[in-house]
Each structure stands twice: as structure tokens, then as C-alpha cells.
Scaffold this motif. Structure first.
Motif, PDB file in Angstrom:
ATOM      1  N   VAL A  60     -26.703 148.523 -33.824  1.00  0.00           N
ATOM      2  CA  VAL A  60     -27.734 147.476 -32.733  1.00  0.00           C
ATOM      3  C   VAL A  60     -29.534 148.038 -33.795  1.00  0.00           C
ATOM      4  O   VAL A  60     -30.294 147.404 -34.435  1.00  0.00           O
ATOM      5  N   ARG A  61     -29.200 149.376 -33.229  1.00  0.00           N
ATOM      6  CA  ARG A  61     -30.231 150.046 -34.312  1.00  0.00           C
ATOM      7  C   ARG A  61     -31.450 150.178 -35.716  1.00  0.00           C
ATOM      8  O   ARG A  61     -32.061 149.295 -35.788  1.00  0.00           O
TER       9      ARG A  61
ATOM     10  N   ILE B 189     -33.308 146.990 -36.122  1.00  0.00           N
ATOM     11  CA  ILE B 189     -34.273 146.773 -36.063  1.00  0.00           C
ATOM     12  C   ILE B 189     -35.442 147.651 -36.643  1.00  0.00           C
ATOM     13  O   ILE B 189     -36.083 147.517 -37.809  1.00  0.00           O
TER      14      ILE B 189
ATOM     15  N   VAL C  91     -27.123 141.111 -28.155  1.00  0.00           N
ATOM     16  CA  VAL C  91     -28.974 141.492 -27.809  1.00  0.00           C
ATOM     17  C   VAL C  91     -29.074 141.996 -25.565  1.00  0.00           C
ATOM     18  O   VAL C  91     -29.968 142.794 -25.516  1.00  0.00           O
TER      19      VAL C  91
ATOM     20  N   TYR D 232     -27.680 145.523 -25.566  1.00  0.00           N
ATOM     21  CA  TYR D 232     -28.789 146.731 -25.775  1.00  0.00           C
ATOM     22  C   TYR D 232     -30.344 146.694 -24.377  1.00  0.00           C
ATOM     23  O   TYR D 232     -30.816 147.452 -24.786  1.00  0.00           O
TER      24      TYR D 232
ATOM     25  N   PHE E  96     -35.047 144.968 -26.875  1.00  0.00           N
ATOM     26  CA  PHE E  96     -34.269 144.506 -27.905  1.00  0.00           C
ATOM     27  C   PHE E  96     -36.226 143.582 -28.561  1.00  0.00           C
ATOM     28  O   PHE E  96     -36.690 144.258 -29.407  1.00  0.00           O
TER      29      PHE E  96
END
Length: 264
Positions: A82-83, A86, A109, A112, A117
Motif C-alpha cells: 500500500v505504501r 503513496i 484503506v 492501513y 492513509f
């Protein structure tokens, strides 16, 4: 629609003043790898996309067609985290002024941390989220957090939605409303559903709204037809396929070709 300042809404309005409307381009982060997906998103912006939609690969993509599913599965197999979304948003936002949205199912989301997030997305220069599987009536936490961090929240409207649901969507959404042209999964359709036109009209009856049509658009002709009644056209599968088959140069060429559909 909610009145918060929106870079996405501004970009769509600007496109509508200069041309027929906006082109919104989708690509998944991490396909075929993280660096190439960043390069591809930048190329998409420079080739005619007014808004970028970066997909967060997810193991259970209920809305995605085969081409996008294969790309997101490849990203997951390649070690996507997930990072990385970003990071991709930050790198793309540093390179181009085009607003960057993240398209994500809600579970990643939540896992996280909704506030974490949102904070990291805002700090990276992201514009907001498209959330296909969460509705405004179930999104109280996200609505509160997104307002705090100045992020757009883009909800979906489908031909099957009741007028009451459409009213909720129009009132809760910022940026635009993602107007689903056909029931079912993403992919290319030869005939654009008449349902998209009537759905857009129904949305406009609920109040002032920026409506962008997605699911099934893949050609300049289809984009132009959608912009006869909508403010923006969303293209995904055709761009993912172009990146898969022709790399970043092939993608850039396809985006330029499809973007011709936004001309008056």
C-alpha cells in the motif's frame, strides 16, 4: 456536491472551457513494476489526461475486467505494498501538475488506517480517493477525515441506483461523481450504454454535479460521445493494455489518440 475547493473539479472545468470536456486516465500502481508505473502515469498526464487515477492493486477486485485484473495481479505478485501508492502519488505529483486520485477498494484503506492513509496521501500531493465499494451512507468516517485533509471523495452512481441514493451521492461527493455507464465490470464496450446518458440526466436533477462517465470507454469516438452529455470521460482498460503491449511509448501514443475525442 460539497463546496470544498477541489483541484480535480477545477481541472475538469478548465478542460470543459478549452475543449469538449476532460479525459481521466486510469493505471494501476506497480504494473509492470513501480518505477514503470510512475513513468507511465507521468506520460499519461503529458499526453493529454486532465486527471490521473492510480489504482491500488487489490486481491479481490470485484469491479475490474480481465485486462486490469491481470495487471493488478502482476503488481501484487511483484511485491506491491500500500505504501507504494503513496510513493507513486508523490513522484507523479512532483513531476506534473495534473491532479492525482487513488482508486481503491475500502478494505486496504481500513487496514492501513483511514486517517493515516488520508494524511500520507495529502502530504504526497494526492487529490483524493475514488471508492467503488463504499457508499456515502456507510462513509461517515471517510467523509470527516477527507474534509479535514482537503481530499476529494468520489463515489459511484450506477444505473440501478434509486433517486434517493443518487441524491446522497451528489450531496456527499466532491471532485466529480463516477457515473457507471454499464452494470458489471470494467472493460471495453462496443456500444456505450444509453443508461449512462439517462443516469447523468438523473444525477443532474439532484443538484449541481460534475459527472464523469467510466466503464466501457476505449476510443476517441466513445470519449467524444460521452462528452456530449458528461463533463469527463474515464478510460482504463485501453490504457492498461497499451502499457502492457507497447510500454510507456505505446501508452503515450494511445493516450494522445484517445484524447483527441475531447476536442470540440
Amino acid at each position: 456536491m460539497s463546496a470544498q475547493q477541489s483541484r480535480v473539479a477545477e481541472a475538469i472545468r478548465a478542460a470543459g472551457e478549452k475543449r469538449k470536456g476532460a479525459l481521466i486516465g486510469y493505471l494501476p500502481v506497480g504494473f509492470p513494476d513501480l518505477d514503470t508505473s510512475v513513468e507511465a502515469a507521468i506520460a499519461m498526464a503529458r499526453s493529454g489526461a486532465d486527471v490521473l487515477e492510480l489504482g491500488l492493486p487489490y486481491s479481490d477486485p470485484v469491479m475490474d475486467g480481465v485486462v486490469i485484473q491481470e495487471a493488478t495481479q502482476a503488481a501484487l505478485a511483484g511485491g506491491f505494498r500500500v505504501r507504494h501508492v503513496i510513493e507513486a502519488v508523490r513522484r507523479v505529483s512532483e513531476a506534473v501538475d495534473t491532479p492525482v486520485l487513488v482508486m481503491t477498494y475500502w478494505n486496504p484503506v481500513m487496514q492501513y488506517g483511514v486517517e493515516r492513509f488520508a494524511r500520507e496521501l495529502a502530504e504526497a500531493g494526492g487529490a483524493g480517493l475514488i471508492t467503488p465499494d463504499i457508499t456515502p451512507d456507510a462513509a461517515a468516517e471517510w467523509i470527516e477525515v477527507s474534509e479535514r485533509f482537503g481530499l476529494d471523495r468520489i463515489f459511484l452512481a450506477a444505473p440501478s441506483s434509486s433517486d434517493e441514493r443518487l441524491k446522497l451521492v451528489v450531496e456527499a461527493a466532491t471532485g466529480f461523481v463516477y457515473t457507471v455507464s454499464t452494470m458489471g465490470i470494467t472493460g471495453e464496450r462496443r456500444e456505450l450504454d444509453a443508461a449512462a446518458r439517462s443516469l447523468t440526466a438523473r444525477l443532474r436533477e439532484q443538484g449541481p454535479v460534475i459527472a464523469c462517465v467510466g466503464i466501457g470507454l476505449s476510443t476517441a469516438e466513445q470519449v467524444s460521445a460521452a462528452l456530449d452529455y458528461a463533463d469527463g470521460a474515464i478510460v482504463g482498460t485501453a490504457f492498461v493494455r497499451a502499457l502492457r503491449d507497447g510500454g510507456v511509448p505505446g501508452l503515450a501514443e494511445t493516450v494522445r489518440t484517445v484524447a483527441a475525442g475531447t476536442a470540440r
